[in-house]
Scaffold this motif. Structure first.
Motif, mmCIF file in Angstrom:
data_model
loop_
_atom_site.group_PDB
_atom_site.id
_atom_site.type_symbol
_atom_site.label_atom_id
_atom_site.label_comp_id
_atom_site.label_asym_id
_atom_site.label_seq_id
_atom_site.Cartn_x
_atom_site.Cartn_y
_atom_site.Cartn_z
ATOM 1 N N ALA A 54 6.205 8.268 2.412
ATOM 2 C CA ALA A 54 7.319 9.208 2.270
ATOM 3 C C ALA A 54 7.611 9.961 3.561
ATOM 4 C CB ALA A 54 7.026 10.188 1.141
ATOM 5 N N SER A 55 6.595 10.188 4.379
ATOM 6 C CA SER A 55 6.805 10.882 5.650
ATOM 7 C C SER A 55 7.476 9.962 6.654
ATOM 8 C CB SER A 55 5.473 11.379 6.220
ATOM 9 O OG SER A 55 4.851 12.283 5.336
ATOM 10 N N ALA A 56 7.989 10.557 7.718
ATOM 11 C CA ALA A 56 8.715 9.780 8.722
ATOM 12 C C ALA A 56 7.804 9.069 9.710
ATOM 13 C CB ALA A 56 9.676 10.702 9.485
ATOM 14 N N ALA A 57 6.492 9.327 9.631
ATOM 15 C CA ALA A 57 5.553 8.707 10.555
ATOM 16 C C ALA A 57 4.230 8.480 9.845
ATOM 17 C CB ALA A 57 5.355 9.578 11.798
ATOM 18 N N VAL A 58 3.392 7.666 10.459
ATOM 19 C CA VAL A 58 2.065 7.362 9.927
ATOM 20 C C VAL A 58 1.139 8.558 10.143
ATOM 21 C CG1 VAL A 58 0.022 5.917 10.350
ATOM 22 C CG2 VAL A 58 2.299 4.880 10.228
ATOM 23 N N GLY A 59 0.253 8.805 9.171
ATOM 24 C CA GLY A 59 -0.802 9.797 9.344
ATOM 25 C C GLY A 59 -0.338 11.226 9.439
ATOM 26 N N GLN A 60 0.628 11.623 8.627
ATOM 27 C CA GLN A 60 1.166 12.976 8.712
ATOM 28 C C GLN A 60 0.560 13.942 7.696
ATOM 29 O OE1 GLN A 60 3.630 13.934 11.226
ATOM 30 N NE2 GLN A 60 2.477 12.107 11.822
ATOM 31 N N GLY A 61 -0.282 13.451 6.805
ATOM 32 C CA GLY A 61 -0.902 14.323 5.817
ATOM 33 C C GLY A 61 -2.241 14.838 6.307
ATOM 34 N N ALA A 62 -3.279 14.682 5.475
ATOM 35 C CA ALA A 62 -4.606 15.182 5.831
ATOM 36 C C ALA A 62 -5.195 14.476 7.045
ATOM 37 C CB ALA A 62 -5.550 15.030 4.638
ATOM 38 N N SER A 63 -4.630 13.339 7.417
ATOM 39 C CA SER A 63 -5.138 12.599 8.579
ATOM 40 C C SER A 63 -4.603 13.125 9.905
ATOM 41 C CB SER A 63 -4.768 11.110 8.446
ATOM 42 O OG SER A 63 -5.230 10.580 7.231
ATOM 43 N N ALA A 64 -3.637 14.019 9.869
ATOM 44 C CA ALA A 64 -2.952 14.425 11.096
ATOM 45 C C ALA A 64 -3.840 15.218 12.040
ATOM 46 C CB ALA A 64 -1.701 15.244 10.747
ATOM 47 N N ALA A 65 -4.631 16.131 11.512
ATOM 48 C CA ALA A 65 -5.440 16.991 12.386
ATOM 49 C C ALA A 65 -6.678 17.478 11.649
ATOM 50 C CB ALA A 65 -4.612 18.171 12.890
ATOM 51 N N ASN A 66 -7.407 16.529 11.042
ATOM 52 C CA ASN A 66 -8.606 16.911 10.296
ATOM 53 C C ASN A 66 -9.753 17.246 11.249
ATOM 54 O OD1 ASN A 66 -9.720 14.391 11.116
ATOM 55 N ND2 ASN A 66 -8.744 13.401 9.365
ATOM 56 N N GLY A 67 -10.937 17.504 10.683
ATOM 57 C CA GLY A 67 -12.058 17.972 11.481
ATOM 58 C C GLY A 67 -12.598 17.005 12.504
ATOM 59 N N GLY A 68 -12.260 15.724 12.400
ATOM 60 C CA GLY A 68 -12.651 14.751 13.411
ATOM 61 C C GLY A 68 -14.086 14.272 13.312
ATOM 62 N N GLN A 69 -14.832 14.722 12.327
ATOM 63 C CA GLN A 69 -16.235 14.330 12.197
ATOM 64 C C GLN A 69 -16.388 13.129 11.266
ATOM 65 O OE1 GLN A 69 -18.419 17.780 10.839
ATOM 66 N NE2 GLN A 69 -18.502 18.675 12.879
ATOM 67 N N LEU A 70 -17.141 12.144 11.724
ATOM 68 C CA LEU A 70 -17.590 11.052 10.863
ATOM 69 C C LEU A 70 -18.970 11.477 10.358
ATOM 70 C CD1 LEU A 70 -16.446 8.054 13.067
ATOM 71 C CD2 LEU A 70 -15.488 8.700 10.848
ATOM 72 N N SER A 71 -18.991 12.155 9.229
ATOM 73 C CA SER A 71 -20.212 12.792 8.727
ATOM 74 C C SER A 71 -20.895 11.897 7.700
ATOM 75 C CB SER A 71 -19.878 14.155 8.122
ATOM 76 O OG SER A 71 -19.414 15.036 9.113
ATOM 77 N N VAL A 101 0.853 -1.179 0.000
ATOM 78 C CA VAL A 101 0.000 0.000 0.000
ATOM 79 C C VAL A 101 0.892 1.233 0.000
ATOM 80 C CG1 VAL A 101 -1.787 1.277 1.238
ATOM 81 C CG2 VAL A 101 -1.797 -1.238 1.271
ATOM 82 N N VAL A 102 0.683 2.112 -0.965
ATOM 83 C CA VAL A 102 1.445 3.360 -1.044
ATOM 84 C C VAL A 102 0.634 4.450 -0.357
ATOM 85 C CG1 VAL A 102 2.589 5.015 -2.539
ATOM 86 C CG2 VAL A 102 2.413 2.613 -3.239
ATOM 87 N N GLY A 103 1.105 4.888 0.794
ATOM 88 C CA GLY A 103 0.408 5.930 1.542
ATOM 89 C C GLY A 103 -0.052 5.435 2.898
ATOM 90 N N ALA A 104 0.304 6.175 3.957
ATOM 91 C CA ALA A 104 -0.046 5.785 5.324
ATOM 92 C C ALA A 104 -0.940 6.821 5.988
ATOM 93 C CB ALA A 104 1.213 5.563 6.160
ATOM 94 N N GLY A 105 -1.855 7.401 5.198
ATOM 95 C CA GLY A 105 -2.915 8.210 5.767
ATOM 96 C C GLY A 105 -4.074 7.314 6.172
ATOM 97 N N ILE A 106 -5.209 7.905 6.486
ATOM 98 C CA ILE A 106 -6.335 7.111 6.957
ATOM 99 C C ILE A 106 -6.828 6.128 5.901
ATOM 100 C CG2 ILE A 106 -8.011 8.905 6.331
ATOM 101 C CD1 ILE A 106 -8.225 6.367 9.266
ATOM 102 N N VAL A 107 -6.810 6.509 4.628
ATOM 103 C CA VAL A 107 -7.271 5.606 3.571
ATOM 104 C C VAL A 107 -6.291 4.449 3.392
ATOM 105 C CG1 VAL A 107 -7.824 5.412 1.117
ATOM 106 C CG2 VAL A 107 -8.621 7.389 2.424
ATOM 107 N N GLY A 108 -4.985 4.758 3.364
ATOM 108 C CA GLY A 108 -3.996 3.696 3.253
ATOM 109 C C GLY A 108 -4.010 2.777 4.456
#
Length: 409
Positions: free
Chosen positions: A34-51, A8-15
């Motif tokens: 590519a980042s040094a840790a998991v969830g460093q892109g849009a998943s890092a501090a998004n709105g937090g809502q499961l809408s 899987v390429v990408g360690a955000g919430i979808v990956g």
């Protein structure tokens, strides 16, 4: 498929959701990020809502009518910086085309079906043992505030249509908004024309969920390693080329690389119409619990969301089409602070705010691209825009079902 390797390429919430769904099917999973840790892109501090009930795309007839005013107002929630790239203008053309009512209805119906699958899938995963206090998962409901009574007929029509598709929502007047969320000041509710209340909506810490999914998948994480190309054999993708020169073999490759997916896939001539849409957030320590909201709040006019995640309040907003610029613009952060202080005065320690800006990978019509490509062994799970957290579990489940139907899983 025990013994087979999925990368899987990408360690955000979808990956992360994709890795977990594949591991449940018996795959040996590697996640490359590519980042040094998991969830460093849009998943890092998004709105937090499961809408789950609020999935209408950004591209709508109303958005198209409002666009000139947005672009001419420096304080507008939407901002656009033109770029010379042909892909940028193709995306804009697709966006305008997607604003047709028939297309919006079609996309919204598809997204509601995917969100229902996502709700059921995440519920099952949490019951399997993913649930933990650190996720801050709750079902507080969601209240959307509207400032102008003229919007009410259109909102009521939308709710009536969505009700037929299984969404339980209702219009409430301003006094009931304050009954639902007592932390709203009386002065604010005087400026509210009406609200929409959805009792079934949830919140969760997206970054914590991303980490939990990757950990539970047992994936081999290759962090800080950038994918620069694909290894091919005939019409099949058989691995990835990494920046350091090494090759990572794979039986199946799933691209979940968010806003970087389009550039990564371009050499393979796999068209992925994605533009990064920049958003901002503040994570604010709650200082006076009684003054902070318990339910999720969305200010429709300002396109801002407020989600209580345990000891903090997550405030997020804005949509900027400015390329890959992740700079923290002081005026945007100040606007989030001001909105928080106006809606919930004294609730949070504004001086201790943790600012963030990130890029949400958006398609012109708002629908993610999930499934096979022209290359055997190469799959997509990209383009979720602002709905990545909401749709991640369902998107992963749908992808695995597609792979199973193709006799890959």
């Amino acid at each position: 498929m025990t013994g087979s390797r999925a990368v899987v390429v990408g360690a955000g919430i979808v990956g992360a959701a994709t890795a977990y769904a594949l591991a449940r099917e018996g795959w040996r999973v590697t996640v490359v990020e590519a980042s040094a840790a998991v969830g460093q892109g849009a998943s890092a501090a998004n709105g937090g809502q499961l809408s789950y009930s609020y999935v209408e795309p950004l591209a709508t007839p109303a958005a198209l009518r409002a666009l000139p005013g947005w672009l001419l107002n420096a304080d507008s929630p939407v901002r656009w910086r033109p770029r010379a790239a042909a892909s940028h203008w193709r995306w804009l053309g697709g966006f305008v085309g997607a604003c047709r009512t028939a297309q919006v209805r079609c996309t919204t119906e598809a997204l509601l079906a995917l969100s229902a699958l996502s709700r059921a899938t995440l519920k099952a995963w949490l019951a399997e043992g993913l649930a933990a206090p650190s996720l801050q998962h709750r079902q507080p409901g969601k209240l959307v505030l509207y400032r102008h009574a003229s919007a009410r007929p259109g909102v009521e029509r939308q709710l009536a249509w969505q009700r037929a598709l299984g969404c339980d929502q209702r219009v409430v007047d301003a006094p009931e908004c304050r009954q639902i969320e007592p932390a709203l000041p009386e002065l604010i509710t005087r400026s509210v024309a009406f609200g929409v209340w959805t009792s079934s909506e949830e919140v969760i810490d997206g970054a914590a969920l991303t980490r939990a999914l990757v950990t539970a998948s047992g994936a081999d994480c290759r962090l800080g390693e950038k994918v620069v190309g694909f290894e091919r054999r005939g019409d099949r993708v058989v691995g990835l080329r990494l920046a350091g020169g090494s090759v990572l073999a794979a039986d199946q490759v799933i691209v979940a690389a968010g806003p970087d997916a389009a550039a990564l896939l371009r050499p393979l001539r796999v068209p992925v119409p994605i533009e990064p849409i920049k958003g901002y957030s503040l994570t604010l320590p709650v200082r006076q619990a009684a003054r902070a909201p318990q339910v999720s709040i969305t200010d429709a006019a300002r396109k801002m969301v407020f989600a209580r995640l345990g000891p903090v309040l997550r405030v997020a907003g804005f949509a900027e089409l400015v390329g890959h610029d992740r700079a923290l613009v002081p005026a945007r952060l100040a606007a989030l602070r001001e909105a928080t202080n106006r809606l919930f005065p004294g609730a949070c320690d504004l001086d201790a705010a943790v600012p963030w800006a990130g890029l949400r990978p958006a398609t012109p019509d708002g629908a993610p691209r999930i499934g096979a490509t022209r290359w055997r062994g190469l799959w997509l799970n990209v383009g979720h825009g602002a709905l990545g957290l909401t749709l991640a579990a369902g998107s992963a489940a749908r992808l695995v079902a597609m792979m199973r139907a193709d006799d890959v899983v």
